[in-house]
Design a protein around this motif. Structure first.
Motif, mmCIF file in Angstrom:
data_model
loop_
_atom_site.group_PDB
_atom_site.id
_atom_site.type_symbol
_atom_site.label_atom_id
_atom_site.label_comp_id
_atom_site.label_asym_id
_atom_site.label_seq_id
_atom_site.Cartn_x
_atom_site.Cartn_y
_atom_site.Cartn_z
ATOM 1 N N SER A 187 0.839 -1.205 0.000
ATOM 2 C CA SER A 187 0.000 0.000 0.000
ATOM 3 C C SER A 187 0.873 1.254 0.000
ATOM 4 O O SER A 187 0.552 2.233 -0.682
ATOM 5 N N TYR A 188 1.963 1.208 0.739
ATOM 6 C CA TYR A 188 2.900 2.339 0.748
ATOM 7 C C TYR A 188 3.479 2.560 -0.647
ATOM 8 O O TYR A 188 3.562 3.695 -1.123
ATOM 9 N N ARG A 189 3.857 1.469 -1.298
ATOM 10 C CA ARG A 189 4.366 1.575 -2.656
ATOM 11 C C ARG A 189 3.303 2.187 -3.568
ATOM 12 O O ARG A 189 3.599 3.073 -4.377
ATOM 13 N N ALA A 190 2.065 1.704 -3.444
ATOM 14 C CA ALA A 190 0.963 2.230 -4.257
ATOM 15 C C ALA A 190 0.759 3.721 -3.992
ATOM 16 O O ALA A 190 0.544 4.499 -4.933
ATOM 17 N N LEU A 191 0.825 4.119 -2.735
ATOM 18 C CA LEU A 191 0.695 5.538 -2.382
ATOM 19 C C LEU A 191 1.778 6.367 -3.065
ATOM 20 O O LEU A 191 1.487 7.375 -3.711
ATOM 21 N N ARG A 192 3.012 5.949 -2.906
ATOM 22 C CA ARG A 192 4.130 6.708 -3.481
ATOM 23 C C ARG A 192 3.973 6.868 -4.987
ATOM 24 O O ARG A 192 4.114 7.972 -5.520
ATOM 25 N N PHE A 193 3.671 5.777 -5.675
ATOM 26 C CA PHE A 193 3.584 5.839 -7.132
ATOM 27 C C PHE A 193 2.361 6.626 -7.590
ATOM 28 O O PHE A 193 2.436 7.381 -8.557
ATOM 29 N N ARG A 200 -2.362 -0.305 -9.053
ATOM 30 C CA ARG A 200 -3.397 -1.332 -9.183
ATOM 31 C C ARG A 200 -2.812 -2.729 -9.127
ATOM 32 O O ARG A 200 -3.412 -3.629 -8.558
ATOM 33 N N ALA A 201 -1.608 -2.930 -9.671
ATOM 34 C CA ALA A 201 -0.952 -4.232 -9.546
ATOM 35 C C ALA A 201 -0.652 -4.509 -8.081
ATOM 36 O O ALA A 201 -0.854 -5.624 -7.595
ATOM 37 N N ALA A 202 -0.192 -3.492 -7.355
ATOM 38 C CA ALA A 202 0.090 -3.659 -5.924
ATOM 39 C C ALA A 202 -1.169 -4.084 -5.183
ATOM 40 O O ALA A 202 -1.132 -4.966 -4.313
ATOM 41 N N THR A 261 -4.072 7.668 -11.905
ATOM 42 C CA THR A 261 -3.024 7.448 -10.898
ATOM 43 C C THR A 261 -2.870 5.986 -10.523
ATOM 44 O O THR A 261 -1.786 5.567 -10.109
ATOM 45 N N VAL A 262 -3.907 5.182 -10.694
ATOM 46 C CA VAL A 262 -3.819 3.767 -10.352
ATOM 47 C C VAL A 262 -2.947 3.003 -11.367
ATOM 48 O O VAL A 262 -2.488 1.902 -11.090
ATOM 49 N N ARG A 263 -2.683 3.646 -12.516
ATOM 50 C CA ARG A 263 -1.900 3.008 -13.574
ATOM 51 C C ARG A 263 -0.443 3.480 -13.641
ATOM 52 O O ARG A 263 0.331 2.978 -14.446
ATOM 53 N N VAL A 264 -0.086 4.456 -12.829
ATOM 54 C CA VAL A 264 1.282 4.984 -12.853
ATOM 55 C C VAL A 264 2.251 3.864 -12.471
ATOM 56 O O VAL A 264 2.021 3.128 -11.512
ATOM 57 N N ILE A 265 3.316 3.743 -13.218
ATOM 58 C CA ILE A 265 4.274 2.674 -12.932
ATOM 59 C C ILE A 265 5.517 3.253 -12.275
ATOM 60 O O ILE A 265 6.148 4.164 -12.802
ATOM 61 N N GLY A 266 5.833 2.722 -11.089
ATOM 62 C CA GLY A 266 7.047 3.079 -10.383
ATOM 63 C C GLY A 266 7.971 1.877 -10.338
ATOM 64 O O GLY A 266 7.746 0.882 -11.037
ATOM 65 N N GLU A 267 8.984 1.983 -9.503
ATOM 66 C CA GLU A 267 9.941 0.884 -9.371
ATOM 67 C C GLU A 267 10.056 0.462 -7.911
ATOM 68 O O GLU A 267 10.330 1.277 -7.035
ATOM 69 N N ALA A 268 9.825 -0.838 -7.673
ATOM 70 C CA ALA A 268 9.962 -1.414 -6.338
ATOM 71 C C ALA A 268 10.716 -2.726 -6.469
ATOM 72 O O ALA A 268 10.412 -3.533 -7.359
#
Length: 173
Positions: free
Chosen positions: A78-84, A151-153, A136-143
């Protein structure tokens, strides 16, 4: 919001297919998280204290430890999802789940305290994902050196939970 079938593999590391695939393709993310909350609370409330402290093999986690692992993992994803979703492009590091469980003290806690924490975390996740837009649910970050969208998270959280409950049913009960 978004269904599991809309999540595409470039949004996450293929390792997570084992979790995401646990959620039916036509299931909405918020529905998956809410039904997981209801099911997991009911499931754990149906276990005896003896079952909650069982290890099916030496070195394996107890169901109480599995529950706290689910809580910790949900917080992290969830933290990752928030950040991205907030357009933070900072690459995020992974975590060592075995170290988290070893220091969790899960077996000394009551099941009611664990379930209360679990429900609090899940409700916070539901609020977070509800606040996200289609964009914003589709933004891709790096983890963990891999791509990850919010959304994947979310579907990883839902599928990870289903995965572990299935293992408890298979190997512990």
């Amino acid at each position: 919001m978004t269904t599991r079938g809309e999540v595409q593999e470039p949004e996450y590391n293929t390792y997570y297919n084992q979790y995401i695939s646990q959620v039916p393709e036509d299931t909405d993310l918020l529905e998956a998280l809410q039904s997981g909350l209801d099911f997991t609370v009911s499931f754990y409330n149906g276990l005896s204290e003896e079952q909650l402290l069982l290890r099916y093999a030496p070195g394996k986690w107890t169901p109480k430890e599995v529950l706290l692992h689910l809580i910790d993992t949900e917080r992290i994803f969830s933290y990752r999802a928030l950040r991205f979703s907030r357009m933070d492009a900072t690459p995020l590091q992974g975590f060592e789940q075995d170290d988290f469980v070893a220091s969790s003290n899960a077996n000394e806690r009551t099941i009611s305290s664990l379930l209360e924490e679990y429900a609090s975390v899940r409700l916070a996740s539901l609020s977070l994902f509800t606040s996200m837009t289609k964009e914003t649910v589709r933004v891709i970050g790096e983890a963990s050196q891999s791509p990850l969208s919010p959304r994947a998270a979310g579907f990883i959280i839902a599928g990870h939970e289903r995965h572990h409950v299935a293992i408890i049913k298979e190997r512990y009960l």
